[in-house]
Write an enzyme that holds these catalytic residues in place. Structure first.
Site, short mmCIF file in Angstrom:
data_model
loop_
_atom_site.label_atom_id
_atom_site.label_comp_id
_atom_site.label_asym_id
_atom_site.label_seq_id
_atom_site.Cartn_x
_atom_site.Cartn_y
_atom_site.Cartn_z
N THR A 1 0.89 -1.23 -0.08
CA THR A 1 -0.06 -0.14 0.07
C THR A 1 0.86 1.23 -0.07
O THR A 1 1.69 1.52 0.93
CB THR A 1 -0.96 -0.02 1.35
OG1 THR A 1 -1.76 -1.10 1.23
CG2 THR A 1 -1.79 1.19 1.35
N LYS B 1 -7.86 1.45 -2.39
CA LYS B 1 -7.38 1.16 -0.94
C LYS B 1 -7.15 2.35 0.06
O LYS B 1 -7.52 2.35 1.06
CB LYS B 1 -5.98 0.67 -1.23
CG LYS B 1 -5.28 0.10 0.30
CD LYS B 1 -5.97 -0.99 0.80
CE LYS B 1 -5.41 -1.26 2.29
NZ LYS B 1 -3.87 -2.18 2.03
N LYS C 1 0.44 4.48 8.70
CA LYS C 1 0.69 4.92 7.56
C LYS C 1 -0.24 5.04 6.19
O LYS C 1 -0.23 6.01 5.63
CB LYS C 1 1.98 3.88 6.95
CG LYS C 1 2.44 4.19 5.68
CD LYS C 1 1.95 3.19 4.67
CE LYS C 1 1.95 1.61 4.66
NZ LYS C 1 1.68 0.98 3.59
#
Length: 297
Positions: free
Chosen positions: A97, A173, A242
């Site tokens: 990601t 995402k 994150k």
């Protein structure tokens, strides 16, 4: 027909990818900076490589499961990276990601190399990776996704085709994580509210899990909180922190206010500062410390 696969990054997620690729019959080569992780791959029946280039040279498709965009860029485009070592026609499967713009930049730099980029971050965490039940958000031309479907199906339960261009998978995402992070943070606060009010953890879990608020995110969070499992569950707090920064970055780029996700990011920021080696649920422990109450089963 593809017979060989590679994995760069053999941590909680990457080790699961490798395990399921091996189980599906792919000759699997992997690389990680950790010698212990490479040794674990060998014990599973994979081949531990000494470099990224060695993985690329041995693989028709390589999953890149690193922590951030800088690492992904180095692994794919750096000297001795996958672009330098993979045979034309192969695919780099970007399962890490990272920021959508970083995926777009990597895709643009790969143009003309003869390699395909499949931008497909995943959801499902450690259990999904280890059990081969990940959800993939895949972006690449249809013919590329068709060709490399077997290697992706080996590690996932659901593959959503969300676009054809690099960055589109990462965008979906980022949207997903803004929601998941918000659900987590609301669950942490509800858990501590219950603790302060004297509600038993099992009572809260039973009610939430059978109500309209019950979902995989809330249920998992509550189970870990009431069982006091704040580390070692495979859901490191740093990863969600994150991911939420990526969601906020996308919101800023698109000028979309994300009030709830912003609050969630700050909760994770505080939790990460207090328990840097903890898992997501450590955020609840941090709030418990503030109010002086703990939720037990």
């Amino acid at each position: 027909m593809m017979k060989t696969a590679g994995v760069i990054g053999l941590g909680d997620m990457g080790s699961g990818l490798a395990k399921n690729l091996i189980a599906a019959g792919f000759a699997t080569t992997g690389y990680d900076l950790s010698a212990a992780r490479c040794a674990a791959l060998a014990e599973m029946g994979g081949a531990a490589a000494e470099s990224v280039a060695a993985v690329g040279a041995a693989s028709d498709a390589v999953f890149v499961m690193v922590m951030n965009g800088d690492q992904a860029r180095e692994v794919i485009l750096g000297q001795g990276g996958l672009v330098d070592s993979m045979a034309p026609g192969g695919a780099v499967i970007l399962s890490a990601t990272i920021r959508p713009r970083e995926a777009r930049e990597i895709g643009a730099a790969m143009a003309g190399t003869g390699l395909h980029l499949i931008d497909t971050p995943v959801s499902g965490g450690f259990p999904g990776a280890q059990n081969g039940t990940l959800t993939m958000m895949a972006a690449a031309p249809a013919e590329v996704l068709d060709r490399f479907a077997p290697v992706m199906e080996a590690v996932s339960a659901v593959i959503h085709r969300v676009g054809e261009a690099p960055g589109q998978g990462q965008t979906v995402k980022a949207v997903l994580q803004s929601l998941i992070g918000s659900i987590f943070s609301a669950t942490f606060e509800a858990a501590v509210l219950a603790a302060r009010a004297g509600v038993a953890g099992e009572t809260l879990f039973n009610v939430v899990s059978t109500s309209s608020a019950g979902c995989g995110c809330a249920n998992t969070a509550l189970e870990n909180i009431i069982d006091r499992k704040f580390a070692g569950t495979g859901s490191g707090i740093g990863t969600m922190h994150k991911d939420l920064t990526i969601s906020m970055d996308l919101g800023q780029e698109l000028e979309v206010p994300l009030h709830t996700a912003a609050a969630a990011m700050q909760i994770f920021h505080a939790g990460k500062s207090r328990f840097p080696e903890g898992d997501n649920w450590a955020c609840a422990r941090m709030i418990e410390e503030i109010v002086g109450a703990e939720l037990h089963r």
